[in-house]
Scaffold this motif. Structure first.
Motif, PDB file in Angstrom:
ATOM      1  N   GLU A 102       0.829  -1.211   0.000  1.00 16.32           N
ATOM      2  CA  GLU A 102       0.000   0.000   0.000  1.00 16.32           C
ATOM      3  C   GLU A 102       0.866   1.265   0.000  1.00 16.32           C
ATOM      4  O   GLU A 102       0.691   2.173   0.808  1.00 16.32           O
ATOM      5  N   LYS A 103       1.812   1.277  -0.942  1.00 16.72           N
ATOM      6  CA  LYS A 103       2.705   2.426  -1.102  1.00 16.72           C
ATOM      7  C   LYS A 103       2.437   3.101  -2.445  1.00 16.72           C
ATOM      8  O   LYS A 103       1.810   2.531  -3.334  1.00 16.72           O
ATOM      9  N   LYS A 104       2.951   4.310  -2.593  1.00 19.99           N
ATOM     10  CA  LYS A 104       2.822   5.023  -3.856  1.00 19.99           C
ATOM     11  C   LYS A 104       4.087   4.845  -4.695  1.00 19.99           C
ATOM     12  O   LYS A 104       5.121   4.394  -4.197  1.00 19.99           O
ATOM     13  N   ILE A 105       3.972   5.207  -5.970  1.00 20.10           N
ATOM     14  CA  ILE A 105       5.081   5.047  -6.910  1.00 20.10           C
ATOM     15  C   ILE A 105       5.540   6.412  -7.410  1.00 20.10           C
ATOM     16  O   ILE A 105       4.729   7.279  -7.738  1.00 20.10           O
ATOM     17  N   ILE A 106       6.862   6.576  -7.477  1.00 20.27           N
ATOM     18  CA  ILE A 106       7.459   7.799  -8.018  1.00 20.27           C
ATOM     19  C   ILE A 106       7.917   7.499  -9.446  1.00 20.27           C
ATOM     20  O   ILE A 106       8.863   6.737  -9.651  1.00 20.27           O
ATOM     21  N   PRO A 107       7.244   8.051 -10.465  1.00 23.70           N
ATOM     22  CA  PRO A 107       7.653   7.788 -11.851  1.00 23.70           C
ATOM     23  C   PRO A 107       8.874   8.613 -12.235  1.00 23.70           C
ATOM     24  O   PRO A 107       8.931   9.814 -11.974  1.00 23.70           O
ATOM     25  N   ILE A 108       9.854   7.951 -12.846  1.00 23.41           N
ATOM     26  CA  ILE A 108      11.079   8.626 -13.283  1.00 23.41           C
ATOM     27  C   ILE A 108      11.183   8.532 -14.803  1.00 23.41           C
ATOM     28  O   ILE A 108      11.272   7.441 -15.369  1.00 23.41           O
ATOM     29  N   ASP A 109      11.169   9.670 -15.456  1.00 22.85           N
ATOM     30  CA  ASP A 109      11.295   9.762 -16.912  1.00 22.85           C
ATOM     31  C   ASP A 109      12.768   9.559 -17.289  1.00 22.85           C
ATOM     32  O   ASP A 109      13.650  10.238 -16.769  1.00 22.85           O
ATOM     33  N   ASN A 116      19.671  14.938 -16.078  1.00 24.67           N
ATOM     34  CA  ASN A 116      20.086  15.272 -14.717  1.00 24.67           C
ATOM     35  C   ASN A 116      21.516  14.831 -14.422  1.00 24.67           C
ATOM     36  O   ASN A 116      22.168  15.363 -13.522  1.00 24.67           O
ATOM     37  N   ARG A 117      22.023  13.885 -15.198  1.00 25.95           N
ATOM     38  CA  ARG A 117      23.383  13.387 -14.971  1.00 25.95           C
ATOM     39  C   ARG A 117      24.452  14.426 -15.291  1.00 25.95           C
ATOM     40  O   ARG A 117      25.591  14.307 -14.828  1.00 25.95           O
ATOM     41  N   ILE A 118      24.113  15.449 -16.074  1.00 26.28           N
ATOM     42  CA  ILE A 118      25.137  16.435 -16.437  1.00 26.28           C
ATOM     43  C   ILE A 118      25.400  17.425 -15.309  1.00 26.28           C
ATOM     44  O   ILE A 118      26.347  18.212 -15.371  1.00 26.28           O
ATOM     45  N   LYS A 193      27.665  12.231 -13.516  1.00 20.33           N
ATOM     46  CA  LYS A 193      26.858  11.648 -12.442  1.00 20.33           C
ATOM     47  C   LYS A 193      26.309  10.288 -12.879  1.00 20.33           C
ATOM     48  O   LYS A 193      25.821  10.137 -14.000  1.00 20.33           O
ATOM     49  N   SER A 194      26.391   9.283 -12.019  1.00 16.28           N
ATOM     50  CA  SER A 194      25.927   7.945 -12.376  1.00 16.28           C
ATOM     51  C   SER A 194      24.404   7.888 -12.435  1.00 16.28           C
ATOM     52  O   SER A 194      23.709   8.753 -11.888  1.00 16.28           O
ATOM     53  N   GLU A 195      23.887   6.841 -13.095  1.00 15.78           N
ATOM     54  CA  GLU A 195      22.437   6.648 -13.133  1.00 15.78           C
ATOM     55  C   GLU A 195      21.885   6.475 -11.722  1.00 15.78           C
ATOM     56  O   GLU A 195      20.803   6.962 -11.403  1.00 15.78           O
ATOM     57  N   LEU A 196      22.624   5.762 -10.878  1.00 19.03           N
ATOM     58  CA  LEU A 196      22.186   5.540  -9.504  1.00 19.03           C
ATOM     59  C   LEU A 196      22.061   6.863  -8.751  1.00 19.03           C
ATOM     60  O   LEU A 196      21.043   7.128  -8.094  1.00 19.03           O
ATOM     61  N   ASP A 197      23.081   7.708  -8.848  1.00 21.98           N
ATOM     62  CA  ASP A 197      23.047   8.994  -8.152  1.00 21.98           C
ATOM     63  C   ASP A 197      21.951   9.898  -8.717  1.00 21.98           C
ATOM     64  O   ASP A 197      21.260  10.598  -7.972  1.00 21.98           O
ATOM     65  N   SER A 198      21.805   9.887 -10.045  1.00 28.39           N
ATOM     66  CA  SER A 198      20.786  10.723 -10.677  1.00 28.39           C
ATOM     67  C   SER A 198      19.385  10.276 -10.266  1.00 28.39           C
ATOM     68  O   SER A 198      18.521  11.100  -9.941  1.00 28.39           O
ATOM     69  N   MET A 199      19.157   8.966 -10.254  1.00 31.78           N
ATOM     70  CA  MET A 199      17.837   8.453  -9.888  1.00 31.78           C
ATOM     71  C   MET A 199      17.535   8.708  -8.416  1.00 31.78           C
ATOM     72  O   MET A 199      16.403   9.040  -8.052  1.00 31.78           O
ATOM     73  N   THR A 200      18.537   8.549  -7.566  1.00 32.31           N
ATOM     74  CA  THR A 200      18.348   8.814  -6.136  1.00 32.31           C
ATOM     75  C   THR A 200      17.969  10.273  -5.915  1.00 32.31           C
ATOM     76  O   THR A 200      17.030  10.590  -5.173  1.00 32.31           O
ATOM     77  N   GLU A 201      18.685  11.157  -6.578  1.00 32.60           N
ATOM     78  CA  GLU A 201      18.443  12.595  -6.438  1.00 32.60           C
ATOM     79  C   GLU A 201      17.034  12.971  -6.894  1.00 32.60           C
ATOM     80  O   GLU A 201      16.308  13.700  -6.200  1.00 32.60           O
TER      81      GLU A 201
END
Length: 233
Positions: A102-109, A116-118, A193-201
């Motif tokens: 019963e959680k919500k989802i954060i959509p990432i384009d 955002n990696r730049i 910036k890595s995909e992991l760092d960008s997605m976390t941010e």
């Protein structure tokens, strides 16, 4: 004095080149990449990284020790564009997990994730973010002032018709890239910036901005059959 709220997020990245599942726990990250399982099974039939996301989830759960996944605040997931199979797998895991807890989802384009990696995005510049589709095709989105201008797909020899000399190409232009970037202004995100760092941010930003949605509202971003149309502002 009010104590700062601790945030826990489950991150699901189904991009075939860098698929992973990570658990963000108030500044700390526990992550498992799909390629770790593929490398261990070299003698097995060829599989896609997204096929190993369930293995990644199991591994992250084991690594998390005393962190209860039921205590996470939301699930972040890549909605596309990208591999049809990868996007479907990632969204299925995210929806199943979010529904069960019963959680919500954060959509990432994926376009925004790449841009955002730049790091610093200059609002007076026009960017064209390119992502590999089924090679030699590429997905693209042109943006100016952080707003979408056009989205679609092209073959490498069509790129000149989509951008002008002031547009900055943004993408992962590795050895497999079929775009000759030497003819354009470009930013290669490989060593940024890595995909992991960008997605976390982005996940933290969207969570704090209350952009998480109910699982039933999440939709994949498929643009393969999309006819690009310019938006009017």
């Amino acid at each position: 004095m009010l104590s700062r709220r601790r945030v826990k997020l489950l991150l699901i990245n189904s991009n075939e080149a860098n698929a992973f599942i990570a658990l963000y726990n108030d500044g700390e990250l526990i992550v498992t990449y799909a390629k770790e399982f593929i490398e261990k099974q070299e003698k097995q039939p060829r599989v896609k990284p997204s096929d190993r996301l369930i293995d990644c989830l199991d591994d992250v759960i084991k690594k998390s020790n005393d962190i209860l996944l039921s205590s996470i605040d939301a699930v972040a997931v890549i909605t596309g564009p990208g591999s049809f199979t990868g996007i479907r797998v990632g969204l299925s895991i995210a929806k199943g997990f979010a529904d069960a807890l019963e959680k919500k989802i954060i959509p990432i384009d994926n376009f925004i994730l790449t841009l955002n990696r730049i790091g610093k995005i200059e609002t007076d510049k026009t960017y064209c973010i390119v992502l590999p589709a089924k090679l030699p095709e590429y997905y693209y989105r042109t943006m100016s002032s952080c707003r979408e201008i056009e989205t679609g797909f092209f073959f490498p020899d069509e790129i000149s018709a989509k951008i002008n000399e002031k547009t900055i190409l943004v993408g992962d232009f590795n050895d497999e890239s079929q775009i000759n970037v030497n003819y354009f202004r470009y930013i290669d995100v490989q060593n940024m910036k890595s995909e992991l760092d960008s997605m976390t941010e982005l996940s933290l930003l969207y969570f704090n901005e209350n952009k998480a949605v109910d699982p039933g509202e999440i939709e994949p971003l498929y643009i393969k059959d999309f006819v690009a149309k310019k938006k009017q502002f």
